[in-house]
Structure formats: structure tokens, C-alpha cells
Design a protein around this motif. Structure first.
Motif, short mmCIF file in Angstrom:
data_model
loop_
_atom_site.label_atom_id
_atom_site.label_comp_id
_atom_site.label_asym_id
_atom_site.label_seq_id
_atom_site.Cartn_x
_atom_site.Cartn_y
_atom_site.Cartn_z
N LYS A 1 0.95 -1.08 0.08
CA LYS A 1 -0.16 -0.13 0.09
C LYS A 1 0.88 1.21 0.26
N ILE A 2 0.54 2.23 -0.89
CA ILE A 2 1.42 3.34 -1.07
C ILE A 2 0.43 4.64 -0.43
N GLU A 3 1.09 5.69 0.19
CA GLU A 3 0.60 6.64 0.47
C GLU A 3 0.47 7.92 -0.73
N ARG A 4 1.41 7.69 -1.45
CA ARG A 4 1.63 8.71 -2.69
C ARG A 4 1.98 8.14 -4.07
N LEU A 5 1.45 8.60 -5.15
CA LEU A 5 1.50 7.79 -6.42
C LEU A 5 2.17 8.90 -7.15
N LEU A 6 3.46 9.15 -7.05
CA LEU A 6 4.07 10.48 -7.60
C LEU A 6 4.41 10.10 -9.08
N VAL A 7 4.35 11.13 -10.18
CA VAL A 7 4.82 11.03 -11.32
C VAL A 7 5.50 12.18 -11.71
N PHE A 8 6.39 12.24 -12.51
CA PHE A 8 7.42 13.36 -12.82
C PHE A 8 7.31 13.42 -14.45
N GLY A 9 7.01 14.61 -15.00
CA GLY A 9 7.01 14.52 -16.61
C GLY A 9 8.44 14.84 -16.86
N GLY B 1 -7.91 1.03 -5.65
CA GLY B 1 -9.06 0.55 -6.37
C GLY B 1 -9.31 1.07 -7.84
N LYS B 2 -8.18 1.53 -8.31
CA LYS B 2 -8.12 2.26 -9.45
C LYS B 2 -6.82 1.77 -10.33
N SER B 3 -7.05 1.68 -11.55
CA SER B 3 -5.79 1.22 -12.31
C SER B 3 -5.16 2.56 -13.00
N TYR B 4 -4.09 2.73 -12.96
CA TYR B 4 -3.19 3.90 -13.34
C TYR B 4 -2.24 3.29 -14.45
N TRP B 5 -2.25 3.97 -15.66
CA TRP B 5 -1.44 3.72 -16.87
C TRP B 5 -0.53 4.78 -17.06
N PHE B 6 0.91 4.51 -17.26
CA PHE B 6 1.96 5.50 -17.46
C PHE B 6 2.71 5.03 -18.69
N GLN C 1 -12.45 7.58 -22.97
CA GLN C 1 -13.65 7.18 -22.32
C GLN C 1 -13.67 6.02 -21.42
N GLY C 2 -12.37 5.62 -21.13
CA GLY C 2 -12.16 4.54 -20.44
C GLY C 2 -12.40 4.80 -18.67
N GLU C 3 -12.06 3.89 -17.85
CA GLU C 3 -11.89 4.07 -16.46
C GLU C 3 -10.63 4.22 -15.93
N GLN C 4 -9.59 3.63 -16.41
CA GLN C 4 -8.06 4.01 -16.04
C GLN C 4 -7.97 5.49 -16.06
N VAL C 5 -7.10 5.70 -15.22
CA VAL C 5 -6.32 7.08 -15.10
C VAL C 5 -4.81 6.75 -15.80
N CYS D 1 6.18 17.74 -10.82
CA CYS D 1 5.88 16.09 -10.23
C CYS D 1 4.43 16.44 -9.67
N ALA D 2 3.64 15.28 -9.54
CA ALA D 2 2.35 15.23 -9.10
C ALA D 2 1.89 14.13 -8.26
N ASP D 3 1.19 14.01 -7.37
CA ASP D 3 0.73 12.98 -6.84
C ASP D 3 -0.71 12.70 -7.37
N LEU D 4 -0.74 11.45 -7.88
CA LEU D 4 -2.16 10.97 -8.64
C LEU D 4 -3.04 10.98 -7.42
N LEU D 5 -2.83 10.65 -6.40
CA LEU D 5 -3.92 10.18 -5.33
C LEU D 5 -4.41 11.30 -4.63
N SER D 6 -3.65 12.39 -4.40
CA SER D 6 -4.17 13.63 -3.98
C SER D 6 -4.54 14.80 -4.78
#
Length: 239
Positions: free
Chosen positions: A3-11, A143-148, A181-185, A226-231
Motif C-alpha cells: 500500500k502506498i501513500e502517494r503515487l508520484l509522477v514526474f514529467g 481500487g483504480k488502475s493507473y497507466w503510465f 472514455q475508459g475508467e483507467q487514469v 511532479c504530481a501525486d495522482l492520489l491527492s
């Protein structure tokens, strides 16, 4: 995965080491609590490619850090691996891999690598790193799927079946968010948000299902982001 508290992504970083470090320090990545995904394009255009290379090579493979491949890594790889060492006019006119890379920000990268006096070692080590960089990753969180991926995808096609050219070079979703139009982020780099008419910060589109992370790091008014996709929290360099 834990379990992670933040899902961080860098551009995209594009050789802007100072801007990158400012954003990275603001984010305060904690490998025990966070997962951090980089969307590629670490070098080219910016004036500090070597410190970025060294940082990425030092941190590649560390816990909860994922580095993806961008189109600039692809261009670098093909340019340096190119068998034909010719630099004649025809090869430039007809777009050899070297010409493509050098004319798209690679010239400053190559120049800075040469200045170190460690050109062969740096080129070889970076090539070996690129070979290990995946084109995409998928994360399940809350409970969500994240695609990168670096550039683009077809949201209706499984990740393993996506075309390499789309993942590295496409711009369909960035330019036409309604295609998702999908459900994944889906989190993307590659297309600077300023070029789409937005201000220099990550953009959540399609009810938060599409996140654009390239904030034009190498532009005069650009930032590394950088962004936290969860918050939804954002960490950026100063302009």
C-alpha cells in the motif's frame, strides 16, 4: 504491491537538472511510503544533461522508483548505435538517426558529454540504461488502475498490445482528450501543456482520468513538475 501513500509522477526533465532537483526536493520522495514514476525524456534541449544522466543512473533500480523510456531516449539510442558514421549532407537531408537526434536537442547533450572527458563511458552506460527502460507501466492503487507512458496510447487496447511508435511519439490523447472514455487514469508526458493553451502546470482532464505532465521544462516559462495522482498535489520548480 505494498500500500502506498502517494503515487508520484514526474514529467519531462530535458536536461534541466536545477529545475528537476528543486521539484524533487519539494516532493520529498519517501521510498517507504511512495511510488515514483518518471515518464521519460531525461536529456536534450536543456543545458545540464550530464548531472541528470548521473542522477538517473545512480537511482535506477532503487525501491519504488520506475523510469520509463521517452522518444528522446529512443533517438539517442538509435543515433549512437547507428553504424553509418557518415555526416555528409545527404544523411542530414534525409534524416539519419544522428541528424534526427542532434536537430531535436541532442546537439547540446552531445556537447556537454564531450566536455566531461568521459564521453565513451557515459555514452556506453547510458545506452545500457536505455535498454532497460520499459515503454509503459501499470499501477493499481485505491481500487483504480493507473497507466503510465511517455507520449500516448489507445485506451481501449491492453498495454502489452500498444504500438511502440504511439507510446513514444503519439499526441492523440493530449490533443483530443475526449478520446479517453475508459475508467483507467492515464498519465502522459511528451506534449508541453503550454502548446495546448494551458498554463505551466499539470492538467487533469476528462474528469481526472487523463493527466498531462509535460510542463515545458526547457521553455523560458517552463517548469519541471511532479504530481501525486492520489491527492492531486503538485510539486514544481520555479519558473
Amino acid at each position: 504491491m505494498d500500500k502506498i501513500e502517494r503515487l508520484l509522477v514526474f514529467g519531462d526533465i530535458h536536461g534541466k537538472f536545477d529545475r528537476f532537483m528543486e521539484a524533487y526536493q519539494k516532493a520529498g520522495f519517501n521510498s517507504d511510503k511512495d511510488l515514483l514514476v518518471f515518464l521519460g525524456d531525461y536529456l536534450d534541449r536543456g543545458e545540464q544533461p550530464v548531472p541528470v544522466m548521473e542522477w538517473v543512473m545512480e537511482n535506477f533500480g532503487k525501491r519504488h522508483m520506475i523510469f520509463l523510456r521517452g522518444n528522446h531516449e529512443q533517438m539517442f539510442y538509435k543515433a549512437v548505435k547507428e553504424k553509418d558514421e557518415s555526416t555528409n549532407l545527404l544523411s542530414f537531408l534525409f534524416g539519419s538517426p544522428k541528424a534526427l537526434w542532434l536537430n531535436n536537442g541532442g546537439r547540446i547533450t552531445y556537447s556537454e558529454i564531450e566536455k566531461t572527458g568521459r564521453k565513451d563511458v557515459l555514452l556506453d552506460n547510458w545506452l545500457k540504461l536505455i535498454e532497460q527502460l520499459p515503454l509503459y507501466t501499470e499501477v493499481e492503487a485505491n481500487g483504480k488502475s493507473y497507466w503510465f507512458m511517455h507520449a500516448d496510447c489507445n485506451p481501449e487496447v491492453p498495454l502489452a498490445e500498444q504500438e511502440e511508435k504511439t507510446l513514444l511519439w503519439g499526441r492523440s490523447l493530449a490533443m483530443h482528450p475526449e478520446l479517453h472514455q475508459g475508467e483507467q487514469v492515464i498519465a502522459l508526458g511528451h506534449t508541453p501543456v503550454q502548446a495546448l493553451g494551458y498554463e505551466a502546470k499539470p492538467q487533469w482532464l476528462q474528469d481526472g482520468k487523463l493527466v498531462l505532465m509535460d510542463t515545458g521544462s526547457f521553455m523560458e516559462n517552463g517548469r519541471v513538475s511532479c504530481a501525486d495522482l492520489l491527492s492531486g498535489e503538485v510539486y514544481q520548480s520555479s519558473i
